[in-house]
Design a protein around this motif. Structure first.
Motif, PDB file in Angstrom:
ATOM      1  N   ASP A 279       0.829  -1.207   0.000  1.00 14.90           N
ATOM      2  CA  ASP A 279       0.000   0.000   0.000  1.00 14.90           C
ATOM      3  C   ASP A 279       0.866   1.261   0.000  1.00 14.90           C
ATOM      4  N   PRO A 280       0.389   2.325  -0.670  1.00 12.12           N
ATOM      5  CA  PRO A 280       1.169   3.577  -0.653  1.00 12.12           C
ATOM      6  C   PRO A 280       1.360   4.153   0.746  1.00 12.12           C
ATOM      7  N   LYS A 281       0.506   3.752   1.696  1.00 14.93           N
ATOM      8  CA  LYS A 281       0.682   4.231   3.071  1.00 14.93           C
ATOM      9  C   LYS A 281       1.956   3.680   3.698  1.00 14.93           C
ATOM     10  N   SER A 282       2.438   2.556   3.173  1.00 14.32           N
ATOM     11  CA  SER A 282       3.634   1.994   3.772  1.00 14.32           C
ATOM     12  C   SER A 282       4.864   2.480   3.023  1.00 14.32           C
ATOM     13  N   VAL A 283       5.895   2.784   3.790  1.00 10.88           N
ATOM     14  CA  VAL A 283       7.067   3.476   3.239  1.00 10.88           C
ATOM     15  C   VAL A 283       8.300   2.602   3.417  1.00 10.88           C
ATOM     16  N   ILE A 284       8.091   1.296   3.350  1.00 10.72           N
ATOM     17  CA  ILE A 284       9.153   0.352   3.677  1.00 10.72           C
ATOM     18  C   ILE A 284      10.358   0.512   2.748  1.00 10.72           C
ATOM     19  N   LEU A 285      10.094   0.724   1.450  1.00 13.47           N
ATOM     20  CA  LEU A 285      11.229   0.882   0.541  1.00 13.47           C
ATOM     21  C   LEU A 285      11.862   2.270   0.634  1.00 13.47           C
ATOM     22  N   ASP A 286      11.084   3.282   1.030  1.00 10.70           N
ATOM     23  CA  ASP A 286      11.691   4.592   1.317  1.00 10.70           C
ATOM     24  C   ASP A 286      12.665   4.460   2.476  1.00 10.70           C
ATOM     25  N   GLN A 287      12.263   3.653   3.468  1.00 12.97           N
ATOM     26  CA  GLN A 287      13.140   3.437   4.620  1.00 12.97           C
ATOM     27  C   GLN A 287      14.475   2.881   4.142  1.00 12.97           C
ATOM     28  N   VAL A 288      14.411   1.940   3.193  1.00 13.76           N
ATOM     29  CA  VAL A 288      15.645   1.315   2.723  1.00 13.76           C
ATOM     30  C   VAL A 288      16.532   2.332   2.005  1.00 13.76           C
ATOM     31  N   SER A 289      15.940   3.156   1.113  1.00 11.99           N
ATOM     32  CA  SER A 289      16.811   4.082   0.385  1.00 11.99           C
ATOM     33  C   SER A 289      17.293   5.216   1.292  1.00 11.99           C
ATOM     34  N   ASN A 290      16.470   5.647   2.230  1.00 10.18           N
ATOM     35  CA  ASN A 290      16.936   6.653   3.197  1.00 10.18           C
ATOM     36  C   ASN A 290      18.063   6.108   4.071  1.00 10.18           C
ATOM     37  N   GLY A 291      18.112   4.791   4.206  1.00 10.61           N
ATOM     38  CA  GLY A 291      19.129   4.158   5.035  1.00 10.61           C
ATOM     39  C   GLY A 291      20.539   4.510   4.600  1.00 10.61           C
ATOM     40  N   ILE A 292      20.747   4.629   3.298  1.00 11.54           N
ATOM     41  CA  ILE A 292      22.087   4.946   2.812  1.00 11.54           C
ATOM     42  C   ILE A 292      22.478   6.362   3.250  1.00 11.54           C
ATOM     43  N   ALA A 293      21.555   7.303   3.101  1.00 11.74           N
ATOM     44  CA  ALA A 293      21.846   8.694   3.482  1.00 11.74           C
ATOM     45  C   ALA A 293      22.132   8.805   4.991  1.00 11.74           C
ATOM     46  N   ILE A 294      21.336   8.105   5.804  1.00 13.60           N
ATOM     47  CA  ILE A 294      21.545   8.145   7.257  1.00 13.60           C
ATOM     48  C   ILE A 294      22.907   7.560   7.615  1.00 13.60           C
ATOM     49  N   ARG A 295      23.257   6.452   6.993  1.00 15.77           N
ATOM     50  CA  ARG A 295      24.535   5.818   7.339  1.00 15.77           C
ATOM     51  C   ARG A 295      25.712   6.641   6.839  1.00 15.77           C
ATOM     52  N   MET A 296      25.552   7.315   5.700  1.00 11.33           N
ATOM     53  CA  MET A 296      26.598   8.241   5.253  1.00 11.33           C
ATOM     54  C   MET A 296      26.781   9.342   6.298  1.00 11.33           C
ATOM     55  N   ALA A 297      25.678   9.858   6.791  1.00 12.52           N
ATOM     56  CA  ALA A 297      25.757  10.928   7.790  1.00 12.52           C
ATOM     57  C   ALA A 297      26.455  10.443   9.065  1.00 12.52           C
ATOM     58  N   MET A 298      26.126   9.218   9.504  1.00 10.96           N
ATOM     59  CA  MET A 298      26.751   8.688  10.727  1.00 10.96           C
ATOM     60  C   MET A 298      28.256   8.523  10.541  1.00 10.96           C
ATOM     61  N   LEU A 299      28.642   7.929   9.413  1.00  8.46           N
ATOM     62  CA  LEU A 299      30.067   7.698   9.143  1.00  8.46           C
ATOM     63  C   LEU A 299      30.820   9.020   9.050  1.00  8.46           C
ATOM     64  N   TYR A 300      30.183   9.966   8.377  1.00 12.74           N
ATOM     65  CA  TYR A 300      30.803  11.267   8.176  1.00 12.74           C
ATOM     66  C   TYR A 300      30.990  11.996   9.509  1.00 12.74           C
ATOM     67  N   LEU A 301      29.938  11.992  10.321  1.00 13.90           N
ATOM     68  CA  LEU A 301      29.996  12.762  11.562  1.00 13.90           C
ATOM     69  C   LEU A 301      30.976  12.178  12.573  1.00 13.90           C
ATOM     70  N   VAL A 302      31.112  10.844  12.639  1.00 13.14           N
ATOM     71  CA  VAL A 302      32.091  10.308  13.602  1.00 13.14           C
ATOM     72  C   VAL A 302      33.527  10.545  13.126  1.00 13.14           C
ATOM     73  N   SER A 303      33.716  10.821  11.832  1.00 13.99           N
ATOM     74  CA  SER A 303      35.098  11.040  11.373  1.00 13.99           C
ATOM     75  C   SER A 303      35.484  12.503  11.302  1.00 13.99           C
ATOM     76  N   THR A 304      34.541  13.424  11.482  1.00 13.42           N
ATOM     77  CA  THR A 304      34.896  14.834  11.386  1.00 13.42           C
ATOM     78  C   THR A 304      35.631  15.299  12.640  1.00 13.42           C
ATOM     79  N   GLY A 305      36.332  16.407  12.454  1.00  7.54           N
ATOM     80  CA  GLY A 305      37.028  16.997  13.588  1.00  7.54           C
ATOM     81  C   GLY A 305      38.264  16.206  13.949  1.00  7.54           C
ATOM     82  N   ASP A 306      38.735  16.447  15.132  1.00  5.56           N
ATOM     83  CA  ASP A 306      40.051  15.959  15.530  1.00  5.56           C
ATOM     84  C   ASP A 306      39.894  14.736  16.438  1.00  5.56           C
TER      85      ASP A 306
END
Lengths: 308, 177
Positions: A279-306
């Motif tokens: 059903d269009p109400k379910s966003v299960i595949l959006d969750q999957v594609s958003n997963g890449i962006a979230i994990r990029m953000a996590m990896l990026y943020l733990v490596s920034t700074g000193d």
């Protein structure tokens, strides 16, 4: 806002501001995935080890794609290939990987707390990709990110989590995350897997799915985890499905614009009927594609700074 | 202590000089790309001047170069990642990068690398409001509004209305700041 953490181990320890920084960073990361050349040089020269000591397709592939989009060097480990089968301890394995130059270790482990032990013992950054029945931070961040995109915000939403709360690491992370961003959280399921003590976290407990669905904006369906002994807690899958499986008729009780989520993998016909999963109400595949962006953000943020 | 170098006139002159320069070329192939944060607004002003004077709408995009920086590992004050939006294919286009200040040239280097990941433009030009010298890379802007000599310990601040509610360029001696 600066992100000063070296590790991301749980949503319980993150502040509201830190969670929002991760979500905002993921917005920018999403743009990278929409390009023809889906790669930026941000983590060039950084080695990331995916130490997955429990089966996973979605999370591991998603982390690996995220790492590659940021130009990191990636090393994959699974328990069957590693020296852990020879009896090496987790900390020793990780120290060896660190000695080879691993800057970030992404760990999935069947024991709750394993990533915390690792973070205490090594200097590399540690990202928890799911530990036992404790937490699954990246999945909850995806859920928050997806809902924020659809509803425009989290504050004031009524969020219902359905199913095996006791054994689910996604449930714990989601509860912490949604509460921190100001949502009202309800949980529902059979009494044997919806413990009363969860009330202490600030959630409302229900035992009837129909009652719990009233006025709900977001439904998060949990998987019946056969491998984590869900089945010991109720008489049969058929009975579970009859009382706590979500179908079209039950969903009508919720708000008209309700969003249905599922962290995957779905047991079709058990916790979710196929008509809802598609059903269009379910966003299960959006969750999957958003997963890449979230994990990029996590990896990026733990490596920034000193930090290293 | 701070020294005012220019007010809103300097910024206006920069936009109209840049317009006069690019108006000689082919506006159909032009893509103006503003480097975040303040370059975005300078670029927008240039695009609206082109619209006012020629009636033509040129393509406009914005670029956040954070993911292309080369001081990744030792930068403590990490800027918030912003969105890059390049609405059209830049293949065979004439890209004009717009930024507020050029100093070492490292931002321009990152911007050029980033642009190249989107395609192969037929040319890339750079317009900056303030050229403050101190280059560390062999990169020179094509259009400059204000050229000043500064030392490395000085700070050049550009204030523009959209972000800062005023229009001014100032140089600050960083001792005691």
């Amino acid at each position: 806002m600066a992100f000063n953490r070296k590790n991301i181990l749980s949503l319980n320890e993150l502040t509201q501001g830190e969670i929002e920084t991760i979500l905002d960073t993921a917005e920018s990361m999403k743009e990278v995935s929409s390009r023809d050349v889906k790669k930026v040089p941000a983590l060039k020269g950084i080695t990331v080890v995916n130490l997955f000591l429990e089966p996973s397709t979605r999370t591991r592939s998603s982390f690996e794609i995220a790492e590659k989009r940021l130009s990191a060097d990636v090393l994959n480990f699974s328990s069957s290939q590693s020296s852990i089968v020879k009896g090496e301890s987790l900390v020793d394995t990780a120290k060896n990987l660190e000695a080879m130059g691993a800057t970030i270790i992404v760990i999935r482990h069947s024991m709750s707390g394993a990533p915390f032990v690792l973070a205490r013992e090594i200097n590399s950054s540690v990202i928890n990709a799911g530990d036992g029945s404790h937490e699954h931070p990246s999945q909850a961040l995806i859920d928050l990110f997806t809902i924020r995109q659809i509803k425009g915000g989290i504050k004031g939403l009524n969020v219902l989590i359905v199913g095996d709360i006791l054994n689910s690491r996604v449930a714990r992370s989601d509860i912490f995350g949604f509460l921190k961003l100001g949502a009202n959280v309800r949980i529902v399921g059979p009494g044997s897997i919806v413990p009363k003590y969860f009330e202490d976290l600030g959630v409302q407990i229900f035992y009837s799915l129909e009652e719990s669905l009233v006025d709900v904006d977001v439904v998060i369906m949990l998987r019946v985890q056969a491998e984590r002994k869900s089945l010991e807690f109720f008489p049969s899958l058929r009975e579970y499905s009859k009382f706590y499986g979500l179908n079209k008729d039950k969903l009508k009780i919720a708000k008209k614009d309700v969003t249905v989520m599922h962290p995957g993998p779905i047991n079709r016909g058990v916790e979710l009927s196929s008509e809802i999963a598609n059903d269009p109400k379910s966003v299960i595949l959006d969750q999957v594609s958003n997963g890449i962006a979230i994990r990029m953000a996590m990896l990026y943020l733990v490596s920034t700074g000193d930090k290293h | 202590m701070s020294k005012k170098i220019s007010g809103s006139d300097g910024i206006k002159d920069f936009i109209s000089d840049s317009f006069n320069n690019i108006n000689k070329g082919n506006l159909e192939a032009l893509v103006v790309i503003g480097i975040k944060t303040r370059g975005e607004f300078l670029g927008k002003r240039l695009v609206s001047m082109i619209k006012d004077k020629t009636g033509k709408s040129v393509h406009f995009g914005t670029l956040d170069i954070t993911l292309y920086r080369d001081d990744f590992k030792n930068n403590k004050a990490w800027p918030q990642l912003q969105k890059t939006e390049i609405p059209i294919d830049i293949e065979d286009k004439d890209v004009l990068l717009v930024d507020d200040v050029i100093n070492t040239g490292r931002t321009a280097r990152a911007a050029i690398n980033s642009i190249m990941d989107f395609g192969r433009p037929s040319s890339v030009k750079l317009a900056v409001l303030v050229d403050r010298g101190n280059r560390e890379l062999p990169i020179q802007p094509d259009f400059v509004g204000i050229k000043i000599e500064t030392s490395k310990d000085e700070i050049v601040n550009v204030f523009i209305h959209e972000v800062d509610k005023k229009e001014e360029v100032e140089v600050i001696k960083s001792n005691g700041v």
